[in-house]
Design a protein around this motif. Structure first.
Motif, PDB file in Angstrom:
ATOM      1  N   HIS A 278       0.873  -1.168   0.000  1.00 13.03           N
ATOM      2  CA  HIS A 278       0.000   0.000   0.000  1.00 13.03           C
ATOM      3  C   HIS A 278       0.904   1.210   0.000  1.00 13.03           C
ATOM      4  O   HIS A 278       1.492   1.567   1.017  1.00 13.03           O
ATOM      5  CB  HIS A 278      -0.918   0.009   1.234  1.00 13.03           C
ATOM      6  CG  HIS A 278      -1.931   1.113   1.180  1.00 13.03           C
ATOM      7  ND1 HIS A 278      -2.038   2.068   2.154  1.00 13.03           N
ATOM      8  CD2 HIS A 278      -2.851   1.427   0.235  1.00 13.03           C
ATOM      9  CE1 HIS A 278      -3.007   2.922   1.812  1.00 13.03           C
ATOM     10  NE2 HIS A 278      -3.509   2.543   0.661  1.00 13.03           N
TER      11      HIS A 278
ATOM     12  N   ASP B 112      -4.322   6.231   3.547  1.00 10.28           N
ATOM     13  CA  ASP B 112      -5.744   6.500   3.313  1.00 10.28           C
ATOM     14  C   ASP B 112      -6.312   7.338   4.455  1.00 10.28           C
ATOM     15  O   ASP B 112      -6.133   7.002   5.623  1.00 10.28           O
ATOM     16  CB  ASP B 112      -6.531   5.184   3.234  1.00 10.28           C
ATOM     17  CG  ASP B 112      -6.232   4.414   1.959  1.00 10.28           C
ATOM     18  OD1 ASP B 112      -5.610   5.003   1.049  1.00 10.28           O
ATOM     19  OD2 ASP B 112      -6.611   3.235   1.886  1.00 10.28           O
TER      20      ASP B 112
ATOM     21  N   HIS C 128     -12.877   7.935   0.679  1.00  6.33           N
ATOM     22  CA  HIS C 128     -11.614   8.205   1.384  1.00  6.33           C
ATOM     23  C   HIS C 128     -10.655   8.853   0.412  1.00  6.33           C
ATOM     24  O   HIS C 128     -10.857   8.798  -0.800  1.00  6.33           O
ATOM     25  CB  HIS C 128     -11.024   6.919   1.974  1.00  6.33           C
ATOM     26  CG  HIS C 128     -10.365   6.008   0.975  1.00  6.33           C
ATOM     27  ND1 HIS C 128     -11.071   5.151   0.156  1.00  6.33           N
ATOM     28  CD2 HIS C 128      -9.065   5.819   0.659  1.00  6.33           C
ATOM     29  CE1 HIS C 128     -10.227   4.476  -0.612  1.00  6.33           C
ATOM     30  NE2 HIS C 128      -9.006   4.868  -0.331  1.00  6.33           N
TER      31      HIS C 128
ATOM     32  N   HIS D 131      -6.948   8.564  -0.967  1.00  3.34           N
ATOM     33  CA  HIS D 131      -5.708   7.798  -1.037  1.00  3.34           C
ATOM     34  C   HIS D 131      -4.630   8.804  -1.417  1.00  3.34           C
ATOM     35  O   HIS D 131      -4.683   9.421  -2.468  1.00  3.34           O
ATOM     36  CB  HIS D 131      -5.823   6.689  -2.083  1.00  3.34           C
ATOM     37  CG  HIS D 131      -4.533   5.989  -2.362  1.00  3.34           C
ATOM     38  ND1 HIS D 131      -4.097   4.907  -1.640  1.00  3.34           N
ATOM     39  CD2 HIS D 131      -3.553   6.259  -3.260  1.00  3.34           C
ATOM     40  CE1 HIS D 131      -2.913   4.524  -2.111  1.00  3.34           C
ATOM     41  NE2 HIS D 131      -2.566   5.334  -3.086  1.00  3.34           N
TER      42      HIS D 131
END
Ligand SMILES: [Zn+2]
Length: 392
Positions: free
Chosen positions: A240, A244, A321, A323
């Motif tokens: 990742h 986030d 959300h 990112h």
């Protein structure tokens, strides 16, 4: 079932396998790479899930990768490093090619050297180590606090302590600076990496680098940055490469730093995406946006804290959300390491802990100056053998 894969990587032929070491060239894409090597694009790209496809976009120019070939020049395995922790592994099994992301096995060594300045820190470090990366981390660490141009005298010295990762016996990835010392007119200046992963000077003041504002005010972080993690449900390695921020649809998103917008449109799994170019090779990315603010378009200059868009859930996203990604010269780095903190001066317990760390480092630097150990060229390993685990 757990199978063990054994990779023998030798500079010469072993078990009729040869290892070819290559550099990813500028502008090369993963798809072009597959085609060039006559590898199936369907199973190695189009049939992959979106996250794995996204990983293939992480290949950068200049990265060294390895291809293992059999006697007939057929490809057996390929290792493509994506960052310093995760790599793509393409391998032949039952006459077809498979794709997986696997951890990079690396070793970290702490290295120390000192040198006397005859020209400039950059020149002398480069001359001593032959490494542009080492010179670059030293020079950029002092960039905001010192002026090397005017204040260095011939005969001044510098010391560096840093961590270097090794993969397959070769220095790999950007070194992490732990302490830097430079004399200017024989007065010593220091920078220390603290336990909080930020840099401080000898007075426990944070050394100001590139500082970001939070892109969404008051939002909760729902997912942290990680270069590799094991997904317990999907049973595979993932990454990742951003942070986030969970927030309601329509919440304003602000520019984390001043710069110029170089992208404001849809982009695959990112959904509506904004990219901003900042000074010193930094870039921030804002994904899954509901909409862009009026007047926000490619080429526009924005100030830190200025609203640029609104939180949404476009692209590959399971709920509203933001990112948020930070990249330096194309490589994803953890944005939380550079998000602005209110205190820039350590106090109380934190200061005490820092001073203890500093004392230990100062001893090492003193010893280094006495012994004047030069840079030791990393020994090239004759052969490297390593295992890695693959789950099915
Ligand atoms: Zn994310």
């Amino acid at each position: 079932m757990i199978r063990f894969f054994l990779l023998f990587l030798y500079t010469t032929t072993v078990f009729a396998t040869t290892i070819q070491r290559d550099r990813w060239s500028n502008g090369e894409t993963y798809l072009v790479f597959l085609e060039k090597n006559n590898l199936p694009v369907k199973s190695l790209y189009y049939n992959l899930d979106k996250d794995d496809q996204r990983l293939t976009e992480e290949m950068r120019a200049g990265i060294h990768y390895q291809i293992a070939k059999d006697k007939k020049d057929g490809i057996e395995q390929i290792l493509l490093p994506l960052n310093d922790e995760l790599q793509i592994h393409i391998y032949k099994a039952n006459k077809s090619y498979k794709f997986e992301a696997i951890p990079i096995i690396s070793e970290t060594k702490t290295e120390t050297f000192s040198t006397t300045i005859t020209s400039s820190p950059n020149y002398n470090i480069l001359k001593e180590t032959g490494s542009k990366k080492i010179a670059q981390i030293f020079v950029s660490s002092f960039k905001r606090s010192l002026n090397f141009k005017n204040d260095i005298r011939k005969g001044d010295r510098l010391v560096m302590i840093y961590d270097q990762k090794y993969r397959l016996g070769q220095p790999f990835s950007m070194p992490t600076l732990k302490v830097a010392m430079i004399e200017m007119h024989h007065k010593k200046h220091f920078i220390y990496l603290n336990k909080d992963e930020r840099y401080y000077d000898e007075k426990a003041h944070e050394v100001e680098g590139f500082l970001l504002a939070r892109p969404v005010r008051g939002a909760r972080i729902s997912s942290y940055f990680t270069k590799r993690r094991w997904h317990p449900i999907l049973h595979k390695w993932k990454a990742h490469l951003g942070v986030d921020f969970a927030a309601r649809r329509g919440t304003p998103v602000v520019a984390a730093g001043s710069g110029r917008i170089n992208y404001a449109a849809r982009m695959g799994s990112y959904g509506n995406l904004i990219k901003i170019t900042h000074a010193d090779g930094y870039e921030t990315r804002y994904a899954h946006l509901k909409a862009f603010r009026r007047g926000i378009h490619r080429g526009k200059r924005v100030k830190k804290g200025q609203t640029i868009a609104y939180v949404g859930t476009t692209g590959r996203s399971t709920g509203p959300h933001l990112h948020f990604e930070l990249r330096k010269r194309g490589r994803a780095i953890n944005p939380l390491k550079v998000v602005q903190v209110t205190t820039k001066k350590l106090k109380g317990k934190k200061k005490k802990a820092f001073l203890k760390l500093k004392k230990a480092y100062d001893k090492k630097i003193e010893l280094q100056l006495q012994n004047n150990t030069p840079f030791i060229k990393p020994a090239k390993l004759q052969s490297v053998c390593y295992f890695h685990q693959r789950r099915q």
